[in-house]
Design a protein around this motif. Sequence first.
Motif, PDB file in Angstrom:
ATOM      1  N   UNK A 148       0.828  -1.211   0.000  1.00 51.95           N
ATOM      2  CA  UNK A 148       0.000   0.000   0.000  1.00 51.95           C
ATOM      3  C   UNK A 148       0.862   1.260   0.000  1.00 51.95           C
ATOM      4  N   UNK A 149       1.913   1.239   0.822  1.00 51.27           N
ATOM      5  CA  UNK A 149       2.792   2.411   0.911  1.00 51.27           C
ATOM      6  C   UNK A 149       3.528   2.641  -0.409  1.00 51.27           C
ATOM      7  N   UNK A 150       3.989   1.555  -1.038  1.00 45.30           N
ATOM      8  CA  UNK A 150       4.669   1.702  -2.330  1.00 45.30           C
ATOM      9  C   UNK A 150       3.699   2.224  -3.392  1.00 45.30           C
ATOM     10  N   UNK A 151       2.455   1.759  -3.341  1.00 35.72           N
ATOM     11  CA  UNK A 151       1.458   2.272  -4.277  1.00 35.72           C
ATOM     12  C   UNK A 151       1.291   3.778  -4.086  1.00 35.72           C
ATOM     13  N   UNK A 152       1.223   4.213  -2.831  1.00 37.22           N
ATOM     14  CA  UNK A 152       1.078   5.644  -2.558  1.00 37.22           C
ATOM     15  C   UNK A 152       2.245   6.448  -3.119  1.00 37.22           C
ATOM     16  N   UNK A 153       3.421   5.839  -3.170  1.00 35.47           N
ATOM     17  CA  UNK A 153       4.612   6.517  -3.714  1.00 35.47           C
ATOM     18  C   UNK A 153       4.655   6.471  -5.235  1.00 35.47           C
ATOM     19  N   UNK A 154       3.750   5.683  -5.844  1.00 37.31           N
ATOM     20  CA  UNK A 154       3.763   5.540  -7.292  1.00 37.31           C
ATOM     21  C   UNK A 154       4.613   4.391  -7.784  1.00 37.31           C
ATOM     22  N   UNK A 155       5.149   3.595  -6.854  1.00 40.60           N
ATOM     23  CA  UNK A 155       5.954   2.425  -7.227  1.00 40.60           C
ATOM     24  C   UNK A 155       5.015   1.240  -7.423  1.00 40.60           C
ATOM     25  N   UNK A 156       4.343   1.210  -8.571  1.00 38.19           N
ATOM     26  CA  UNK A 156       3.297   0.217  -8.795  1.00 38.19           C
ATOM     27  C   UNK A 156       3.865  -1.194  -8.919  1.00 38.19           C
ATOM     28  N   UNK A 157       5.003  -1.332  -9.594  1.00 32.34           N
ATOM     29  CA  UNK A 157       5.592  -2.669  -9.729  1.00 32.34           C
ATOM     30  C   UNK A 157       6.034  -3.206  -8.371  1.00 32.34           C
ATOM     31  N   UNK A 160       4.720  -2.371  -5.532  1.00 34.72           N
ATOM     32  CA  UNK A 160       3.490  -2.675  -4.799  1.00 34.72           C
ATOM     33  C   UNK A 160       2.947  -4.027  -5.210  1.00 34.72           C
ATOM     34  N   UNK A 161       2.892  -4.283  -6.507  1.00 36.16           N
ATOM     35  CA  UNK A 161       2.362  -5.557  -7.004  1.00 36.16           C
ATOM     36  C   UNK A 161       3.203  -6.720  -6.494  1.00 36.16           C
ATOM     37  N   UNK A 162       4.521  -6.549  -6.477  1.00 34.62           N
ATOM     38  CA  UNK A 162       5.401  -7.613  -5.973  1.00 34.62           C
ATOM     39  C   UNK A 162       5.107  -7.903  -4.505  1.00 34.62           C
ATOM     40  N   UNK A 163       4.891  -6.869  -3.704  1.00 33.78           N
ATOM     41  CA  UNK A 163       4.580  -7.077  -2.285  1.00 33.78           C
ATOM     42  C   UNK A 163       3.203  -7.712  -2.107  1.00 33.78           C
ATOM     43  N   UNK A 164       2.223  -7.244  -2.870  1.00 37.50           N
ATOM     44  CA  UNK A 164       0.897  -7.858  -2.768  1.00 37.50           C
ATOM     45  C   UNK A 164       0.964  -9.346  -3.150  1.00 37.50           C
ATOM     46  N   UNK A 205      -5.375  -5.458  -7.417  1.00 34.50           N
ATOM     47  CA  UNK A 205      -6.194  -5.035  -8.549  1.00 34.50           C
ATOM     48  C   UNK A 205      -6.105  -3.535  -8.781  1.00 34.50           C
ATOM     49  N   UNK A 206      -6.089  -2.755  -7.693  1.00 34.01           N
ATOM     50  CA  UNK A 206      -5.962  -1.304  -7.820  1.00 34.01           C
ATOM     51  C   UNK A 206      -4.646  -0.917  -8.490  1.00 34.01           C
ATOM     52  N   UNK A 207      -3.573  -1.588  -8.098  1.00 38.23           N
ATOM     53  CA  UNK A 207      -2.267  -1.281  -8.691  1.00 38.23           C
ATOM     54  C   UNK A 207      -2.247  -1.656 -10.173  1.00 38.23           C
ATOM     55  N   UNK A 208      -2.849  -2.786 -10.505  1.00 37.60           N
ATOM     56  CA  UNK A 208      -2.896  -3.187 -11.921  1.00 37.60           C
ATOM     57  C   UNK A 208      -3.790  -2.247 -12.721  1.00 37.60           C
ATOM     58  N   UNK A 209      -4.872  -1.788 -12.103  1.00 39.68           N
ATOM     59  CA  UNK A 209      -5.744  -0.807 -12.753  1.00 39.68           C
ATOM     60  C   UNK A 209      -4.962   0.475 -13.043  1.00 39.68           C
ATOM     61  N   UNK A 210      -4.164   0.906 -12.074  1.00 40.53           N
ATOM     62  CA  UNK A 210      -3.362   2.118 -12.255  1.00 40.53           C
ATOM     63  C   UNK A 210      -2.349   1.951 -13.386  1.00 40.53           C
ATOM     64  N   UNK A 211      -1.915   0.711 -13.638  1.00 40.65           N
ATOM     65  CA  UNK A 211      -0.992   0.423 -14.736  1.00 40.65           C
ATOM     66  C   UNK A 211      -1.731   0.190 -16.055  1.00 40.65           C
ATOM     67  N   UNK A 212      -3.058   0.348 -16.050  1.00 43.68           N
ATOM     68  CA  UNK A 212      -3.908   0.128 -17.229  1.00 43.68           C
ATOM     69  C   UNK A 212      -3.940  -1.336 -17.665  1.00 43.68           C
ATOM     70  N   UNK A 213      -3.597  -2.239 -16.741  1.00 46.75           N
ATOM     71  CA  UNK A 213      -3.689  -3.675 -17.019  1.00 46.75           C
ATOM     72  C   UNK A 213      -5.081  -4.118 -16.590  1.00 46.75           C
ATOM     73  N   UNK A 214      -6.073  -3.762 -17.396  1.00 44.64           N
ATOM     74  CA  UNK A 214      -7.465  -3.865 -16.980  1.00 44.64           C
ATOM     75  C   UNK A 214      -7.920  -5.309 -16.767  1.00 44.64           C
ATOM     76  N   UNK A 215      -7.537  -6.201 -17.670  1.00 42.70           N
ATOM     77  CA  UNK A 215      -8.004  -7.585 -17.529  1.00 42.70           C
ATOM     78  C   UNK A 215      -7.426  -8.230 -16.263  1.00 42.70           C
ATOM     79  N   UNK A 216      -6.154  -7.949 -15.980  1.00 44.98           N
ATOM     80  CA  UNK A 216      -5.540  -8.499 -14.763  1.00 44.98           C
ATOM     81  C   UNK A 216      -6.190  -7.894 -13.523  1.00 44.98           C
ATOM     82  N   UNK A 217      -6.540  -6.618 -13.587  1.00 50.18           N
ATOM     83  CA  UNK A 217      -7.215  -5.978 -12.450  1.00 50.18           C
ATOM     84  C   UNK A 217      -8.568  -6.628 -12.203  1.00 50.18           C
ATOM     85  N   UNK A 218      -9.317  -6.869 -13.274  1.00 52.70           N
ATOM     86  CA  UNK A 218     -10.624  -7.523 -13.129  1.00 52.70           C
ATOM     87  C   UNK A 218     -10.467  -8.910 -12.512  1.00 52.70           C
TER      88      UNK A 218
END
Length: 335
Positions: A119-128, A130-134, A152-165
């Motif tokens: 969550x903290x990495x996501x807040x910093x914009x480190x989406x990859x 964040x995904x690794x930690x999740x 899913x939120x992090x993948x959505x932010x990366x526009x990886x819509x199918x993976x987020x769903x």
Amino acid sequence: SYQKILSVAKEEMNRGIFKHTHGDFDGAITEYTQAILKDPKSVSIYLNRGFAKKDKGDFDGAIADFNQALLIDSQSWKAYLNRGTIKKDKDDIEGAIADYSQAISINPQCSLAYSNRGNAKHDKGNLDGAIADYSQAISLNPQYAITFNNRGNAKYAKKDFDAAIADYSQAISINPQYSLAYLNRGNVKREKDDLDGAIADYSQAISINPQEFNAYHNRGLAKKDKGDFNGALLDYDQSIAINPQYSLAYSNRGLLKQNKGEDDGALTDFTRAIDLGTNDPNIYVARGFLYSNKRESGKAKRDFIQFLQLTKNSNDPEVPRIRELIFGSFPDLKK
């Protein structure tokens, strides 16, 4: 005897836990404080008092208790974990990540520490990151619906819509009453132009949590996109009824009323959105044109000036066209 003193301290701690779980934070803190006087080397008492202070909103007091717990036991991963959570709440994201990392180094099986660090990495914009930690948290606890939702939120932010769903769907599979996962999945479906699927998810979120004002608002957006303007208005109305401070609902309801020719209603909604703090230039310019149509030039000019200030560094391709319309009515604003 010393053992009797420790026994009393344990009883006071247990009373503190009981009071804490029943919402009596001050009473809990008093019990924990009495217990600490009798057993000043107990990590668990400091931790519990820290939890109570956190829930009371005394973040600095909670951090002080977790610091004391760490002075007694530098390997207390619970102290690092909970201190990290408070640091994140205080917007000390780097400090939070450091504490979560320390908790993980002490207890590599703590899925919550990975999830929170994500969550903290996501807040910093480190989406990859964040995904690794999740993903690590999920490998340790595959039944933790919240982590699937957050990944899913992090993948959505990366526009990886199918993976987020897929992640939101897994969260729902684990917890079918998880209204936020339905809301988030609906957002992705709307992004993918699956409006019927989005509306179905928003409706499910509402059926689980009828106070979910975001779901009403977003369902209104989807209905508007489908051309169901009356249905959209009803959803915006309900969103505002639940949360009268929700500026975005006023903004979108105003835009829809403007499109329907309900200028007075639109003007009222735009003004309410602005009073609530919106900085959306589209709302200022929309209200400006309404004022201009009503021959209220002074008010129109103030709104156009605000629009020009808010869009001076904008890359929106529509902005130059709107600027020219403004300059056609107010040539003195062209600089």
